[in-house]
Design an enzyme around this catalytic site. Structure first.
Site, PDB file in Angstrom:
ATOM      1  N   CYS A   2       0.857  -1.176   0.000  1.00 19.55           N
ATOM      2  CA  CYS A   2       0.000   0.000   0.000  1.00 19.55           C
ATOM      3  C   CYS A   2       0.897   1.232   0.000  1.00 19.55           C
ATOM      4  O   CYS A   2       1.956   1.245   0.614  1.00 19.55           O
ATOM      5  CB  CYS A   2      -0.941   0.107   1.189  1.00 19.55           C
ATOM      6  SG  CYS A   2      -2.110  -1.235   1.338  1.00 19.55           S
ATOM      7  N   ARG A  27       3.642  -0.373  -4.916  1.00 24.27           N
ATOM      8  CA  ARG A  27       3.420  -0.905  -3.567  1.00 24.27           C
ATOM      9  C   ARG A  27       2.097  -1.660  -3.443  1.00 24.27           C
ATOM     10  O   ARG A  27       1.781  -2.207  -2.387  1.00 24.27           O
ATOM     11  CB  ARG A  27       3.441   0.233  -2.549  1.00 24.27           C
ATOM     12  CG  ARG A  27       4.715   1.037  -2.568  1.00 24.27           C
ATOM     13  CD  ARG A  27       4.669   2.156  -1.553  1.00 24.27           C
ATOM     14  NE  ARG A  27       4.567   1.634  -0.221  1.00 24.27           N
ATOM     15  CZ  ARG A  27       5.585   1.207   0.511  1.00 24.27           C
ATOM     16  NH1 ARG A  27       6.797   1.267   0.024  1.00 24.27           N
ATOM     17  NH2 ARG A  27       5.397   0.733   1.716  1.00 24.27           N
ATOM     18  N   TRP A  74      -2.899  -2.646  -1.570  1.00 25.21           N
ATOM     19  CA  TRP A  74      -2.645  -4.078  -1.746  1.00 25.21           C
ATOM     20  C   TRP A  74      -3.508  -4.746  -0.684  1.00 25.21           C
ATOM     21  O   TRP A  74      -3.256  -4.607   0.516  1.00 25.21           O
ATOM     22  CB  TRP A  74      -1.172  -4.400  -1.540  1.00 25.21           C
ATOM     23  CG  TRP A  74      -0.819  -5.816  -1.889  1.00 25.21           C
ATOM     24  CD1 TRP A  74      -0.541  -6.305  -3.123  1.00 25.21           C
ATOM     25  CD2 TRP A  74      -0.692  -6.916  -0.986  1.00 25.21           C
ATOM     26  NE1 TRP A  74      -0.258  -7.648  -3.047  1.00 25.21           N
ATOM     27  CE2 TRP A  74      -0.346  -8.044  -1.747  1.00 25.21           C
ATOM     28  CE3 TRP A  74      -0.862  -7.068   0.398  1.00 25.21           C
ATOM     29  CZ2 TRP A  74      -0.144  -9.312  -1.185  1.00 25.21           C
ATOM     30  CZ3 TRP A  74      -0.661  -8.319   0.957  1.00 25.21           C
ATOM     31  CH2 TRP A  74      -0.308  -9.430   0.174  1.00 25.21           C
ATOM     32  N   ASN A 100      -1.275   2.171   5.569  1.00 28.63           N
ATOM     33  CA  ASN A 100      -0.455   1.069   5.052  1.00 28.63           C
ATOM     34  C   ASN A 100      -0.029   0.240   6.263  1.00 28.63           C
ATOM     35  O   ASN A 100       0.591   0.781   7.180  1.00 28.63           O
ATOM     36  CB  ASN A 100       0.768   1.674   4.335  1.00 28.63           C
ATOM     37  CG  ASN A 100       1.895   0.690   4.071  1.00 28.63           C
ATOM     38  OD1 ASN A 100       3.046   1.090   4.000  1.00 28.63           O
ATOM     39  ND2 ASN A 100       1.596  -0.579   3.920  1.00 28.63           N
ATOM     40  N   GLY A 101      -0.398  -1.042   6.267  1.00 32.88           N
ATOM     41  CA  GLY A 101      -0.021  -1.885   7.402  1.00 32.88           C
ATOM     42  C   GLY A 101      -1.193  -2.753   7.829  1.00 32.88           C
ATOM     43  O   GLY A 101      -2.181  -2.875   7.095  1.00 32.88           O
ATOM     44  N   GLU A 489      16.147 -18.136  -9.591  1.00 30.11           N
ATOM     45  CA  GLU A 489      15.755 -16.777  -9.984  1.00 30.11           C
ATOM     46  C   GLU A 489      15.085 -16.787 -11.362  1.00 30.11           C
ATOM     47  O   GLU A 489      14.113 -16.067 -11.590  1.00 30.11           O
ATOM     48  CB  GLU A 489      16.988 -15.859  -9.953  1.00 30.11           C
ATOM     49  CG  GLU A 489      16.766 -14.434 -10.415  1.00 30.11           C
ATOM     50  CD  GLU A 489      15.739 -13.646  -9.623  1.00 30.11           C
ATOM     51  OE1 GLU A 489      15.287 -14.122  -8.570  1.00 30.11           O
ATOM     52  OE2 GLU A 489      15.357 -12.563 -10.087  1.00 30.11           O
ATOM     53  N   LYS A 493      11.386 -15.424 -11.908  1.00 28.97           N
ATOM     54  CA  LYS A 493      11.098 -14.329 -12.846  1.00 28.97           C
ATOM     55  C   LYS A 493       9.980 -14.734 -13.788  1.00 28.97           C
ATOM     56  O   LYS A 493       9.034 -14.007 -14.005  1.00 28.97           O
ATOM     57  CB  LYS A 493      12.348 -14.014 -13.655  1.00 28.97           C
ATOM     58  CG  LYS A 493      13.155 -12.806 -13.583  1.00 28.97           C
ATOM     59  CD  LYS A 493      12.962 -11.655 -12.708  1.00 28.97           C
ATOM     60  CE  LYS A 493      12.317 -11.821 -11.401  1.00 28.97           C
ATOM     61  NZ  LYS A 493      12.910 -11.225 -10.243  1.00 28.97           N
ATOM     62  N   GLU A 496       6.574 -15.067 -11.943  1.00 24.02           N
ATOM     63  CA  GLU A 496       6.056 -13.769 -11.489  1.00 24.02           C
ATOM     64  C   GLU A 496       5.382 -13.000 -12.611  1.00 24.02           C
ATOM     65  O   GLU A 496       4.320 -12.432 -12.426  1.00 24.02           O
ATOM     66  CB  GLU A 496       7.212 -12.878 -10.992  1.00 24.02           C
ATOM     67  CG  GLU A 496       7.639 -13.081  -9.580  1.00 24.02           C
ATOM     68  CD  GLU A 496       8.774 -12.134  -9.197  1.00 24.02           C
ATOM     69  OE1 GLU A 496       8.666 -11.530  -8.129  1.00 24.02           O
ATOM     70  OE2 GLU A 496       9.756 -11.996  -9.954  1.00 24.02           O
ATOM     71  N   HIS A 512      15.819 -36.695  -8.947  1.00 23.90           N
ATOM     72  CA  HIS A 512      15.128 -37.140  -7.738  1.00 23.90           C
ATOM     73  C   HIS A 512      13.705 -36.585  -7.646  1.00 23.90           C
ATOM     74  O   HIS A 512      13.230 -36.274  -6.563  1.00 23.90           O
ATOM     75  CB  HIS A 512      15.949 -36.747  -6.511  1.00 23.90           C
ATOM     76  CG  HIS A 512      17.347 -37.283  -6.561  1.00 23.90           C
ATOM     77  ND1 HIS A 512      17.631 -38.618  -6.396  1.00 23.90           N
ATOM     78  CD2 HIS A 512      18.527 -36.665  -6.823  1.00 23.90           C
ATOM     79  CE1 HIS A 512      18.949 -38.802  -6.517  1.00 23.90           C
ATOM     80  NE2 HIS A 512      19.505 -37.634  -6.786  1.00 23.90           N
ATOM     81  N   LYS A 611       5.761  -4.657  -4.867  1.00 20.98           N
ATOM     82  CA  LYS A 611       7.226  -4.611  -4.856  1.00 20.98           C
ATOM     83  C   LYS A 611       7.789  -4.534  -3.446  1.00 20.98           C
ATOM     84  O   LYS A 611       8.829  -5.097  -3.152  1.00 20.98           O
ATOM     85  CB  LYS A 611       7.695  -3.408  -5.673  1.00 20.98           C
ATOM     86  CG  LYS A 611       9.197  -3.417  -5.845  1.00 20.98           C
ATOM     87  CD  LYS A 611       9.616  -2.675  -7.064  1.00 20.98           C
ATOM     88  CE  LYS A 611      11.083  -2.863  -7.337  1.00 20.98           C
ATOM     89  NZ  LYS A 611      11.437  -4.223  -7.737  1.00 20.98           N
TER      90      LYS A 611
HETATM   91  C1  G6P Z   1       8.641  -8.737  -2.994  1.00 15.92           C
HETATM   92  C2  G6P Z   1       8.954  -8.385  -4.429  1.00 15.92           C
HETATM   93  C3  G6P Z   1      10.207  -9.134  -4.869  1.00 15.92           C
HETATM   94  C4  G6P Z   1      11.357  -8.840  -3.918  1.00 15.92           C
HETATM   95  C5  G6P Z   1      10.985  -9.162  -2.467  1.00 15.92           C
HETATM   96  C6  G6P Z   1      12.045  -8.663  -1.490  1.00 15.92           C
HETATM   97  O1  G6P Z   1       8.226 -10.041  -2.914  1.00 15.92           O
HETATM   98  O2  G6P Z   1       7.862  -8.709  -5.276  1.00 15.92           O
HETATM   99  O3  G6P Z   1      10.562  -8.707  -6.175  1.00 15.92           O
HETATM  100  O4  G6P Z   1      12.460  -9.600  -4.283  1.00 15.92           O
HETATM  101  O5  G6P Z   1       9.770  -8.508  -2.132  1.00 15.92           O
HETATM  102  O6  G6P Z   1      12.121  -7.257  -1.597  1.00 15.92           O
HETATM  103  P1  G6P Z   1      13.341  -6.401  -1.086  1.00 15.92           P
HETATM  104  O7  G6P Z   1      12.932  -4.979  -1.345  1.00 15.92           O
HETATM  105  O8  G6P Z   1      13.468  -6.682   0.380  1.00 15.92           O
HETATM  106  O9  G6P Z   1      14.542  -6.810  -1.833  1.00 15.92           O
END
Ligand code: G6P
Length: 616
Positions: A2, A27, A74, A100-101, A489, A493, A496, A512, A611
């Site tokens: 948020c 956010r 969010w 936010n929270g 990763e 990616k 996501e 396995h 994010k």
């Molecule tokens: C969220 C984002 C990810 C990010 C993670 C950690 O899940 O969608 O892209 O890697 O948070 O975020 P940070 O800001 O702590 O690296």
């Protein structure tokens, strides 16, 4: 998650608020809303669509006012509905609040307020807080001094368990905003005859570069000309005004279609910036200004714990391989969310490293605080300057990757890996790494930006390969040693941004279990190291081909890779083994982007994600 923004000042308020929301939308983007004050009345508009939809509604309604607050959501408590969208009003109509929270004890407070006759329109915890403020406001004598508004917020927050960044306005205190934080970021921008409150500097930097970072349990009372900072417990605080070096241009899309694409292409510059000024004059080691630990103290470290979430956690896994190999210090990697509640036994000479792009992820912040509580030295690798983790760690290293807007992290990841590699070098050189090995390492790091650029120059060819697999619904990503985290990763990616199911595994571990998934419908991306495990990985590819699996290999130039064995081959430059994780990342990012864009996905704002995750 948020984003909140509040503005009082000389500029047209709706424009400032909407522009702020656009910059905070990363956010959370489930719904958005704005309340402005005109002729002493609240004018509120909300949308269950994106900020752009709200912006159109605001323009259509010609919404105007003198000051106000806004929110991009969010969803946590309650679905994505207009009723649940912020700002929320108190049932007596006097207060409007953006939050936010998470208010953890909201049900208990709600029960109390229902008994007092307050009513609720939404399922949110936020509406409970705004009504609690109204309750405390009514409890104070009408003749109370001018601080009645501020005091009612302060008193309410003393009863709240959980986290908040809030901005509140009151019809009986026109021209004032009260904002406070615990656990969720909040920054005050201090301008000339204007103040702006926001969850991130991004929403402030258009107006002013002078900011005050609120700490937990702090509350600020703001008018256009003035502000006063104090704690929830009523102690006055001398505000420290910082100057932020935040360039608006860096956050512009330019000629790119999506931020994710732009940020993939930003990587040569971001990697250069991570290294700038950080090598010793003799070119045999790295140096960092902000560690606050002497070489002698670093020499005492006999174990390192890395904590992070999401993509940053993958960077920690690369750090584990690099530091164990080049500095010979045992490393453990923990999900921050697990570490903070696990009460893991840690030796007193354990150094705790925290990685976070945003510097605000609540679980990562929780892990940092837990490590500090237990008396460990903490260092942070953070991108966002002035963020909470950056301020609370004992020392740290800024990534200088520039603003990352796309929700799926790209340049922040490779820049974290670069800083981790530089840290491995630094720690190695104060232990057993020789001068000449150090020099070779530094030379290898310096070549990375150009090597990354050479991979980006193949982007059209990589895209063409990716598009052959656009209809797959499952993918495997396989790699060994320091390419295993890149397999994780790559899978993250892809899932996501394209919503394709993907899994990352150590290539040998495939036998396995995941091998059961292999079929022509489930392609495998193999990340092939140059050295050590090269032949073993080729055997793993054979195993997949024997089961009619399609294989895309990412391998190094100059080797004898059997091209005919695989369906598609992407070549990356020969390099020092320490930097191959960075180079191998670029093709998997480009592939994920190309597939998601071709499938028409909302690449920069994937469904359900945010994010900066500031709820547990
Ligand atoms: C969220 C984002 C990810 C990010 C993670 C950690 O899940 O969608 O892209 O890697 O948070 O975020 P940070 O800001 O702590 O690296």
């Amino acid at each position: 998650m948020c984003g909140i923004v509040g503005y009082v000042g000389k500029h047209p308020v709706t424009r400032v608020l909407i522009e702020g929301l656009r910059r905070l939308e990363y956010r959370g983007y489930d719904s958005a809303g704005v309340t402005v004050v005109k002729d002493g009345q609240f004018q509120t508009l909300k949308s269950t669509e994106r900020v752009e939809a709200l912006a159109k509604d605001v323009a259509k309604a010609k919404l105007q006012g003198t000051y106000g607050i806004a929110h991009t959501r969010w969803a946590t408590h309650g679905g994505v509905t207009l009723a649940n969208a912020h700002p929320h009003h108190s049932s007596d109509g006097l207060f409007s609040l953006a939050h936010n929270g998470v208010i953890e004890n909201y049900l208990k407070i709600k029960k109390f307020l229902l008994e007092k006759g307050y009513t609720f329109q939404s399922e949110t915890d936020t509406e409970v807080l705004v009504n609690l403020i109204a309750y405390h406001y009514q409890k104070q004598p009408v003749a109370a001094d001018k601080n009645r508004f501020l005091e009612s917020v302060r008193r309410s927050l003393r009863h709240v368990e959980g986290t908040y960044g809030i901005a509140v306005i009151c019809k009986e205190h026109l021209g004032e905003i009260v904002a406070a934080r615990r656990g969720s970021p909040l920054i005050l921008g201090v301008g000339d005859g204007e103040h702006i409150i926001a969850s991130d500097v991004a929403a402030i930097a258009l107006h002013t570069q002078s900011v005050v970072y609120l700490n937990d349990e702090e509350i600020v009372h703001v008018t256009d000309k003035d502000f006063s900072l104090s704690t929830i417990d009523e102690d006055d605080i001398e505000a420290v005004i910082h100057t932020v070096d935040w360039s608006i241009e860096e956050a512009e899309l330019g000629a790119f279609k999506h931020y994710m694409e732009k940020e993939i292409f930003d990587q040569p510059v971001a990697l250069e910036n991570a290294m700038r000024g950080r090598f010793s004059d003799d070119g045999s080691t790295s140096k960092f200004g902000g560690l606050n630990l002497s070489p002698q103290e670093l020499r005492q470290v006999d174990r390192i714990l890395f904590c992070a979430c999401g993509t940053a956690w993958h960077a920690c896994l690369v750090a584990e391989y690099l530091i164990e190999r080049y500095a010979r210090i045992p490393v453990e990697v923990e999900y921050a969310s697990e570490f903070r509640y696990r009460n893991a036994p840690l030796d007193k000479n354990t150094l705790v490293f925290i990685l976070s792009q945003s510097g605000e992820t609540i679980d990562t912040l929780g892990a940092l605080r837990e490590a500090k509580r237990k008396g460990h030295k903490t260092l942070a690798i953070v991108n966002v300057v002035g963020s909470t983790i950056a301020r609370e760690a004992d020392g740290g290293i800024y990534q200088h990757a520039g603003p990352e807007i796309g929700v799926a992290s790209t340049k922040a990841f490779t820049s974290q890996v670069m800083v981790a590699a530089m840290m491995a070098l630094h720690l190695g050189r104060i232990r057993d790494m020789s001068y000449s090995e150090g020099q070779a390492f530094v030379e290898a790091l310096k070549q990375v930006p150009a090597q990354v650029q050479s991979i980006l120059d193949q982007s059209e060819a990589i895209k063409a390969i990716a598009l052959k697999y656009v209809d797959a619904e499952d993918f495997l990503f396989l790699g060994r040693q320091n390419l295993f985290p890149i397999a994780l990763e790559g899978a993250l990616k892809l899932k996501e941004v394209s919503y394709i199911h993907a899994e990352g595994y150590p290539a040998a571990e495939m036998k396995h279990g995941p091998i059961a998934l292999i079929s022509p419908e489930c392609p495998s991306v193999f990340l092939v190291a140059q050295e050590d495990t090269y032949q073993k990985t080729i055997s793993n590819i054979q195993e997949v081909k024997a089961r009619k699996g399609r294989v895309i290999a990412i391998a190094h130039e100059g080797g004898d890779f059997p091209k005919d064995l695989v369906d598609d081959l992407i070549l990356i430059p020969e390099c020092h083994p320490a930097v191959q994780p960075i180079l191998a990342t670029i093709p998997v990012q480009l592939m994920a982007y190309a597939i998601a864009a071709a499938r028409g996905c909302d690449v920069d704002k994937p469904r359900n994600l945010a994010k900066s995750v500031t709820v547990e």
